[in-house]
Motif scaffolding. Structure first.
Motif, mmCIF file in Angstrom:
data_model
loop_
_atom_site.group_PDB
_atom_site.id
_atom_site.type_symbol
_atom_site.label_atom_id
_atom_site.label_comp_id
_atom_site.label_asym_id
_atom_site.label_seq_id
_atom_site.Cartn_x
_atom_site.Cartn_y
_atom_site.Cartn_z
ATOM 1 N N ASN A 49 52.968 77.739 49.797
ATOM 2 C CA ASN A 49 52.284 77.845 51.091
ATOM 3 C C ASN A 49 52.244 79.285 51.593
ATOM 4 O O ASN A 49 51.227 79.725 52.138
ATOM 5 C CB ASN A 49 52.979 76.960 52.126
ATOM 6 C CG ASN A 49 52.677 75.499 51.896
ATOM 7 O OD1 ASN A 49 52.261 75.114 50.806
ATOM 8 N ND2 ASN A 49 52.888 74.679 52.886
ATOM 9 N N TRP A 81 54.521 74.597 65.676
ATOM 10 C CA TRP A 81 55.153 73.445 64.991
ATOM 11 C C TRP A 81 56.651 73.434 65.284
ATOM 12 O O TRP A 81 57.280 72.390 65.391
ATOM 13 C CB TRP A 81 55.005 73.558 63.475
ATOM 14 C CG TRP A 81 53.677 73.225 62.880
ATOM 15 C CD1 TRP A 81 52.902 74.074 62.162
ATOM 16 C CD2 TRP A 81 52.985 71.977 62.879
ATOM 17 N NE1 TRP A 81 51.771 73.442 61.730
ATOM 18 C CE2 TRP A 81 51.797 72.153 62.159
ATOM 19 C CE3 TRP A 81 53.247 70.733 63.440
ATOM 20 C CZ2 TRP A 81 50.875 71.132 61.965
ATOM 21 C CZ3 TRP A 81 52.341 69.709 63.253
ATOM 22 C CH2 TRP A 81 51.173 69.918 62.525
ATOM 23 N N VAL A 100 45.393 69.471 64.410
ATOM 24 C CA VAL A 100 45.361 68.939 63.038
ATOM 25 C C VAL A 100 44.825 67.501 63.034
ATOM 26 O O VAL A 100 43.953 67.155 62.219
ATOM 27 C CB VAL A 100 46.774 69.019 62.403
ATOM 28 C CG1 VAL A 100 46.802 68.345 61.049
ATOM 29 C CG2 VAL A 100 47.209 70.458 62.269
ATOM 30 N N VAL B 48 48.404 74.013 58.956
ATOM 31 C CA VAL B 48 49.191 73.066 58.149
ATOM 32 C C VAL B 48 50.156 73.832 57.240
ATOM 33 O O VAL B 48 51.310 73.448 57.082
ATOM 34 C CB VAL B 48 48.256 72.136 57.334
ATOM 35 C CG1 VAL B 48 49.014 71.362 56.282
ATOM 36 C CG2 VAL B 48 47.539 71.179 58.262
ATOM 37 N N ASN B 49 49.694 74.942 56.691
ATOM 38 C CA ASN B 49 50.564 75.748 55.829
ATOM 39 C C ASN B 49 51.735 76.350 56.597
ATOM 40 O O ASN B 49 52.803 76.566 56.034
ATOM 41 C CB ASN B 49 49.765 76.857 55.145
ATOM 42 C CG ASN B 49 49.164 76.372 53.855
ATOM 43 O OD1 ASN B 49 49.832 76.353 52.833
ATOM 44 N ND2 ASN B 49 47.940 75.907 53.903
#
Lengths: 240, 218
Positions: A49, A81, A100, B48-49
């Motif tokens: 990632n 997050w 998302v 998301v990463n």
């Protein structure tokens, strides 16, 4: 044969056998391999990632000032997050999640309606009921034309609605169809697992194109592992 | 102000905007929205990463606590953390100091540890799936008999041992896949699509809020 050539083969054989040792029962070799797998998988995800984020920056987002600002904004949103680990700022985590989820739903609405719904109806409607000169194909097409709506109705109407009127017969046809369909899907799943098992077995036996040194490693490690498992079992305190 | 920022309506509005930004360009040709939609999709991938360390932190919390308190089998937690740290650090995208996806240690772990472990983990299911099949494939009624017959035909039709002497098994397997399997999968797919559309509309309208739960306030 140098150590650097043998080490990778022996490591791969060891980890393969450590996982298969679970067939003997829960044991330390399996637990060790299981934890290594979990660790390297998460480590791999981290590396992969971060590599993606770096590649995106280098090859795309750093090309202009405006793009760079957008990239940094996305990273800032991504940092939210981690607000989930703090009760006070948990609400910020919801914002990122909302982006998302919202984007995911939007993309699904674009595609699902067409590929999984309209295209399926079109494909079903295009099936010719009678194929000249091919009675078997005609029977298959007629069966498919009867079975698909029956399965759909079976999923649609649940509970008591299935047991009354014409739904009683529709439910029966649907159940038979679903069972035959799922049986085939299950059979295929069995085959894929066995295909992987054959692949691993061929590796352990050193069959080409796998390295032939794996065979010796397999015999040695398997014997050591088996002896240690039997010893572990014998020495383990028994619960009475 | 803080209370307003905490309100559940904000993420619901963000969800609705993001959803509409994806859906609108599919039905209307508005270049500005089309561009914004494409950027949003790329953004989502970046976001998301960025979540990658959420799992690392969770694993660190669970296994770190286990190691600190010397709970049962804490030694395995050490193994997990060491494997994670080595794999993550050697794979960091800093090629100038020899790290990254071409690092020899990273490659060793990927090729000789992770790949065999992954395929062995999946292949071991062959034993359990066979044992499950033995228990499930019993012709107690017509439905169970149909599973048994179609599953057996599919398995046998892929084994040269059977197809060499019974070549018609391949035709039977093709028929099973073309007719009952297609009907089942089409029905399942359309049913799932209807469910997905209903869920999407509920989420868009703010009726479905399950994904926003947690953190002590709803």
């Amino acid at each position: 044969m140098s150590l650097m050539t043998l080490l990778p083969i022996w490591a791969a054989v060891f980890f393969t056998l450590a996982i298969y040792s679970f067939l003997y029962g829960e044991n330390p070799w399996f637990r060790f391999a299981e934890h290594v797998y979990a660790g390297v998988s998460v480590g791999y995800a981290v590396a992969f990632n971060l590599d993606y984020l770096r590649d995106q920056w280098v090859n795309r987002w750093s090309m202009s000032g405006g793009m760079a600002v957008l990239y940094l904004f996305a990273l800032a949103m991504g940092l939210l997050w981690y607000a989930r680990f703090n009760k006070k700022y948990f609400f910020l985590y919801r914002w990122t999640l909302a982006i998302v989820v919202g984007t995911g739903i939007g993309m699904a609405l674009r595609t699902v309606v067409f590929t999984q719904f309209l295209d399926q109806i079109i494909a079903q409607a295009r099936i010719p009921l009678f194929v000249s000169g091919d009675p078997l194909q005609s029977v298959s097409n007629i069966l498919l034309t009867i079975m698909t709506p029956c399965v759909l109705l079976y999923f649609w109407f649940t509970g008591g609605a299935r047991e009354t009127g014409p739904m009683k017969h529709i439910a029966k046809i649907a159940r038979y169809t679903i069972m035959a369909g799922f049986g085939a899907a299950y059979g295929y799943t069995v085959l894929t697992r066995f295909s992987l098992l054959i692949g691993r077995s061929q590796f352990l036996l050193g069959n080409p194109p796998n390295p032939p040194e794996a065979k010796m490693a397999f015999i040695t490690i398997a014997l050591v592992m088996l002896a240690s498992l039997i010893g572990y079992d014998l020495l383990k305190p028994k619960n009475i | 102000m803080s209370e307003k920022l905490r309100s559940i309506e904000i993420p619901i509005i963000i969800t609705a905007i993001c959803t509409l930004l994806q859906v609108i360009p599919y039905y209307f040709n508005i270049p500005v929205i089309d561009q914004a939609s494409a950027i949003e999709r790329d953004w989502m991938l970046l976001i998301v990463n960025m979540a990658v360390f959420v799992g690392v932190i969770s694993i660190g919390q669970v296994h770190g606590r286990k190691i600190m308190r010397r709970r049962d089998n804490w030694e395995y937690s050490v193994v997990l953390m060491v494997a994670l740290i080595i794999m993550a650090i050697t794979g960091l995208p800093i090629e100038s100091i020899g790290l990254g996806l071409d690092n020899p240690i990273y490659n060793f772990l990927f090729i000789n540890v992770m790949t065999p472990l992954g395929s062995t983990m999946y292949s071991i299911l062959a034993f359990f799936i066979t044992s499950a099949a033995y228990r499930a494939f019993r012709a107690r009624n017509i439905e169970a008999a149909l599973i048994l017959v179609s599953g057996t035909i599919v398995v046998m039709s892929n084994a040269p041992l059977f197809t060499s002497s019974l070549p018609f098994l391949i035709t039977w397997k093709n028929w099973i896949f073309d007719v009952p399997n297609t009907a089942t999968m089409r029905g399942v797919m359309m049913g799932a699509a209807l469910g997905a559309i209903a869920l999407a509309v509920r989420t868009l309208m703010g009726i479905e809020r399950g994904y926003l739960r947690g953190g002590g306030a709803d």
